[in-house]
Write an enzyme that holds these catalytic residues in place. Structure first.
Site, PDB file in Angstrom:
ATOM      1  N   GLY A 125      54.162  12.652  59.987  1.00 35.86           N
ATOM      2  CA  GLY A 125      53.463  11.289  59.267  1.00 35.86           C
ATOM      3  C   GLY A 125      54.642  10.366  61.262  1.00 35.86           C
ATOM      4  O   GLY A 125      53.755  10.758  62.041  1.00 35.86           O
ATOM      5  N   ASP A 152      47.385  11.300  54.591  1.00 32.05           N
ATOM      6  CA  ASP A 152      48.337  11.849  53.098  1.00 32.05           C
ATOM      7  C   ASP A 152      48.353  11.283  51.997  1.00 32.05           C
ATOM      8  O   ASP A 152      48.317  11.508  51.083  1.00 32.05           O
ATOM      9  CB  ASP A 152      49.561  11.554  54.395  1.00 32.05           C
ATOM     10  N   ASP A 156      54.249   6.686  48.328  1.00 30.11           N
ATOM     11  CA  ASP A 156      55.084   7.026  49.118  1.00 30.11           C
ATOM     12  C   ASP A 156      55.477   6.504  49.999  1.00 30.11           C
ATOM     13  O   ASP A 156      55.332   5.569  50.703  1.00 30.11           O
ATOM     14  CB  ASP A 156      54.050   7.776  50.043  1.00 30.11           C
ATOM     15  N   THR A 161      74.730 -12.854  58.529  1.00 30.91           N
ATOM     16  CA  THR A 161      73.787 -12.509  58.282  1.00 30.91           C
ATOM     17  C   THR A 161      73.781 -10.764  58.342  1.00 30.91           C
ATOM     18  O   THR A 161      72.370 -10.899  57.353  1.00 30.91           O
ATOM     19  CB  THR A 161      73.956 -12.300  60.375  1.00 30.91           C
TER      20      THR A 161
END
Ligand SMILES: Nc1ncnc2c1ncn2[C@@H]1O[C@H](COP(=O)(O)OP(=O)(O)OP(=O)(O)O)[C@@H](O)[C@H]1O
Ligand SMILES: CC(C)(CO)[C@@H](O)C(=O)NCCC(=O)O
Ligand SMILES: [K+]
Length: 244
Positions: free
Chosen positions: A8, A100, A120, A175
């Site tokens: 990946g 994929d 995914d 934040t």
């Protein structure tokens, strides 16, 4: 023994198969050294290599030559197809679909009866709808979780925040809270939308895979979690073409 690899954009995942049984598995970054270390215990047993990948061409060539150097074998790359075993791709140019996605869908198609939506949650998030007849209705590509955080960190000047994730949807008051709660809030919205659409489109099952699938489950998504689905799909295809 066959080595099956899913390379990946973030990580490489691998399994060793003896027949249809998984005898070893691992994950590593794509660098040569890491790859060699990760695969070291199983290298001597490997007789064939099957790969599904979405990485760019230069990195793919590097991966291929690294594997040949390590094993003496030429890896077999598998790509998206127009159709296989009753599953049909909706893309007019199927080769453009990330391998994929196709291999994940094929893995789910082999395992499940009925219609499904496959989510995914990896470097990017993909959502693909498949009917009970195996027709790919289409899908979505979204930025992944780590990518969303990286975008905020890199592309806006005044939003610094801690690495620690905060799993809350309460409005933030600093934040870091605003960023992490915001991300969780957005993923919760995605979960709610997925569940609503699954009902509206008569989808029998929601299937999740990828490195961030557990977040979707933590947010209450009712889904089947199949972490190795992409590897399963490409392994099945390699077996159909070349045998065990
Ligand atoms: N050990 C890990 N290393 C990196 N990312 C991880 C790890 N464990 C979980 N993750 C999460 O998984 C996500 C990446 O998912 P995955 O490993 O499925 O990506 P990938 O297969 O490289 O992605 P893709 O196939 O979409 O390019 C990241 O967003 C991160 O939050
Ligand atoms: C969307 C990702 C990055 C998900 O891993 C991958 O499937 C990919 O690179 N796809 C190519 C574009 C497409 O699927 O239409
Ligand atoms: K993936």
């Amino acid at each position: 023994m066959k080595l099956v690899i899913d390379a990946g954009n973030t990580r490489l995942k691998w399994q060793v198969l003896s027949g249809e049984r998984v005898t070893a598995s691992g994950a590593c970054l794509m660098e040569r050294q890491e790859l060699a270390e990760s695969l070291a215990p199983i290298l001597a047993q490997v007789r064939a290599i099957a790969i599904t990948t979405v990485i760019a061409e230069d990195r793919r060539d590097e991966l291929s030559s690294a594997l040949t150097e390590l094993t003496g074998l030429v890896p077999r790359f598998h790509w998206s197809e127009a159709a296989r075993g009753g599953l049909r791709n909706s893309y007019a140019a199927p080769e453009r679909m990330g391998a994929d996605r196709w291999h994940g869908m094929y893995g789910a198609w082999l395992r499940l009866a009925g219609s499904f939506v496959l989510v995914d949650a990896g470097s990017a998030v993909t959502v693909d709808y498949v009917t009970a007849q195996g027709v790919h209705r289409g899908g979505y590509i979204l930025p992944g979780k780590a990518m969303m955080l990286r975008g905020l960190r890199q592309d806006v000047a005044r939003v610094g925040f801690d690495a620690d994730e905060l799993h809350s949807v309460a409005p933030g008051r600093a934040t870091s809270e605003c960023v992490h709660h915001g991300l969780w809030w957005m993923w919760q919205a995605m979960v709610q939308r997925l569940e609503r659409e699954a009902l509206e489109r008569n989808v029998d099952q929601i299937v999740v895979t990828g490195g961030d699938a557990t977040d979707l489950l933590a947010l209450g998504l009712t889904a089947i979690h199949l972490p190795d689905l992409v590897l399963e799909g490409v392994a099945a295809i390699d077996q159909e073409i070349y045998g065990l």
